[in-house]
Write an enzyme that holds these catalytic residues in place. Structure first.
Site, PDB file in Angstrom:
ATOM      1  N   ASP A   6       0.872  -1.172   0.000  1.00 49.27           N
ATOM      2  CA  ASP A   6       0.000   0.000   0.000  1.00 49.27           C
ATOM      3  C   ASP A   6       0.907   1.219   0.000  1.00 49.27           C
ATOM      4  O   ASP A   6       2.118   1.116   0.238  1.00 49.27           O
ATOM      5  CB  ASP A   6      -0.909  -0.015   1.233  1.00 49.27           C
ATOM      6  CG  ASP A   6      -1.866   1.179   1.296  1.00 49.27           C
ATOM      7  OD1 ASP A   6      -2.238   1.712   0.230  1.00 49.27           O
ATOM      8  OD2 ASP A   6      -2.236   1.580   2.417  1.00 49.27           O
ATOM      9  N   SER A   7       0.319   2.381  -0.234  1.00 51.83           N
ATOM     10  CA  SER A   7       1.111   3.608  -0.126  1.00 51.83           C
ATOM     11  C   SER A   7       1.575   3.834   1.301  1.00 51.83           C
ATOM     12  O   SER A   7       2.572   4.525   1.526  1.00 51.83           O
ATOM     13  CB  SER A   7       0.280   4.810  -0.590  1.00 51.83           C
ATOM     14  OG  SER A   7      -0.826   5.011   0.271  1.00 51.83           O
ATOM     15  N   CYS A  69      -4.429  -1.458  -1.774  1.00 51.16           N
ATOM     16  CA  CYS A  69      -4.602  -0.016  -1.943  1.00 51.16           C
ATOM     17  C   CYS A  69      -5.617   0.193  -3.058  1.00 51.16           C
ATOM     18  O   CYS A  69      -5.409  -0.281  -4.173  1.00 51.16           O
ATOM     19  CB  CYS A  69      -3.261   0.628  -2.305  1.00 51.16           C
ATOM     20  SG  CYS A  69      -3.349   2.381  -2.740  1.00 51.16           S
ATOM     21  N   GLU A 147      -2.271   7.674   8.825  1.00 44.88           N
ATOM     22  CA  GLU A 147      -0.824   7.457   8.797  1.00 44.88           C
ATOM     23  C   GLU A 147      -0.148   7.987  10.066  1.00 44.88           C
ATOM     24  O   GLU A 147       0.847   7.443  10.525  1.00 44.88           O
ATOM     25  CB  GLU A 147      -0.222   8.143   7.568  1.00 44.88           C
ATOM     26  CG  GLU A 147      -0.499   7.457   6.257  1.00 44.88           C
ATOM     27  CD  GLU A 147       0.201   6.113   6.138  1.00 44.88           C
ATOM     28  OE1 GLU A 147       1.435   6.062   6.304  1.00 44.88           O
ATOM     29  OE2 GLU A 147      -0.494   5.104   5.902  1.00 44.88           O
ATOM     30  N   CYS A 179     -11.180   3.178   0.475  1.00 44.92           N
ATOM     31  CA  CYS A 179      -9.738   3.317   0.706  1.00 44.92           C
ATOM     32  C   CYS A 179      -9.403   2.426   1.882  1.00 44.92           C
ATOM     33  O   CYS A 179     -10.136   2.411   2.887  1.00 44.92           O
ATOM     34  CB  CYS A 179      -9.374   4.774   1.001  1.00 44.92           C
ATOM     35  SG  CYS A 179      -7.660   5.034   1.521  1.00 44.92           S
ATOM     36  N   HIS A 181      -7.335   2.702   4.136  1.00 49.82           N
ATOM     37  CA  HIS A 181      -7.089   3.423   5.388  1.00 49.82           C
ATOM     38  C   HIS A 181      -8.369   3.637   6.188  1.00 49.82           C
ATOM     39  O   HIS A 181      -8.341   3.701   7.420  1.00 49.82           O
ATOM     40  CB  HIS A 181      -6.470   4.799   5.100  1.00 49.82           C
ATOM     41  CG  HIS A 181      -5.027   4.776   4.723  1.00 49.82           C
ATOM     42  ND1 HIS A 181      -4.599   4.389   3.480  1.00 49.82           N
ATOM     43  CD2 HIS A 181      -3.910   5.114   5.425  1.00 49.82           C
ATOM     44  CE1 HIS A 181      -3.272   4.483   3.430  1.00 49.82           C
ATOM     45  NE2 HIS A 181      -2.831   4.917   4.583  1.00 49.82           N
TER      46      HIS A 181
END
Length: 256
Positions: A6-7, A69, A147, A179, A181
Site C-alpha cells: 500500500d502507499s 490499496c 498514517e 480506501c 485506510h
C-alpha cells in the site's frame, strides 16, 4: 510467501483480514510511505511505484501479490498483471454489495480523488450500481490522519464529519469505504453516521480470494515469519501501527 503493498499503513486493514483467515500464512507487507498518499499523485507515478514494488516482491520470493490499496488497484493493477508472472489480487470498493443491500436507493462512496476519477470505478458503478444513486465523496485528509495514528482526535473527527455529513443529508443507507485506510476510522464514522448506516469494506472478500489462491503457498511457507518494510520507516509509523492493530512489528527500511 504472500506479498502485499500500500502507499502506507492503510493496507493493514487487508493484512488484518488475511492474517485472521489464514493465521499461519506468512505475509510480506511493504508501505511506500515516502510517497504516501497515492491519492494525490499522477497516474504515471502510481504505476511506476506499483511496478517497482511488485517486481521487487516477485524477485524476493512472493508467490502472490495483494495490491492493498484502492488507488493503486484502480490505476495500476492491469499493468501489474501484465508485468508479473504471479497472481495479483486487487482491492475494489464494495459497490456491488452496497447496491444490492440499499433500501433507500442511495449509496455513499468515500474514496481518494484518484480512485473517484478512475475509469475502473466508473465501470464498477455502471456494471453493478446502475439502478441506484451513488454519491461520491473524497476523504480529504483522512489518509494522512491514519498514517499519523490520529484515529480519534478532534481534527480527525472534524474531517470525518465533513466527509460523512453530505452522505447523511443525501439519505444514503450504505457507505462504501473505498480506501484501505478508512476502516481504521470506522468507530468515528459510525459515531457520526449513526446505527442505521451500514459500512462496507472489501478486506474480508480479499482475504477469501487470497485463501482460494494460496493453498500451495500456505503449505510450503508456513514457517516463514511475517515481514514489514517501509520506504520511510519511523518511530511514529510504528506507534501508528500499534494503535491500528493493537501490536506492532519491527519495520525494516526499503529503498526502491
Amino acid at each position: 510467501m504472500i506479498g502485499m503493498f500500500d502507499s502506507g499503513l492503510g493496507g493493514l486493514s487487508v493484512w488484518r483480514a488475511v492474517s485472521a483467515l489464514l493465521p499461519e500464512l506468512p505475509l510480506w507487507y511493504v508501505a511506500d510511505q515516502a510517497r504516501a498518499p497515492y491519492g494525490g499523485r499522477d497516474h504515471g507515478e502510481i504505476i511506476d511505484r506499483s511496478l517497482r514494488i511488485g517486481r521487487h516482491m516477485q524477485a524476493g520470493g512472493a508467490e502472490l501479490l495483494v495490491v492493498a490499496c484502492n488507488t493503486a488497484t484502480a490505476v495500476a493493477v492491469t499493468h501489474l498483471r501484465r508485468a508479473l508472472s504471479i497472481p495479483v489480487v486487487g482491492v475494489e470498493p464494495a459497490v456491488k454489495p452496497a447496491a444490492i443491500a440499499t433500501k433507500s436507493g442511495k449509496v455513499g462512496l468515500l474514496a481518494t480523488k484518484v480512485t473517484l476519477e478512475s475509469r475502473r470505478l466508473k465501470a464498477l458503478i455502471e456494471n453493478y450500481a446502475a439502478d441506484v444513486e451513488v454519491i461520491l465523496q473524497p476523504g480529504t485528509g483522512l489518509v494522512e490522519q491514519v498514517e499519523a495514528g490520529e484515529l480519534d482526535s478532534a481534527d480527525t473527527r472534524a474531517l470525518v464529519a465533513a466527509a460523512i455529513v453530505p452522505f447523511l443529508n443525501a439519505g444514503v443507507d450504505q457507505i462504501v469505504l473505498g480506501c484501505t485506510h478508512y476502516p481504521f476510522l470506522s468507530p468515528l464514522i459510525r459515531d457520526i453516521a449513526g446505527p442505521d448506516i451500514e459500512l462496507l469494506e472489501p478486506a474480508t472478500a480479499v482475504a477469501r480470494r487470497v485463501s482460494s489462491l494460496a493453498g500451495p503457498v500456505h503449505r510450503v511457507c508456513r514457517d516463514t515469519p511475517h515481514q514489514f518494510m517501509s520506504t520511510a520507516p519511523s518511530q511514529r509509523s510504528t506507534l501508528a501501527m500499534h494503535r491500528m492493530l493493537g501490536f506492532s512489528f519491527p519495520v525494516m527500511p526499503l529503498q526502491l
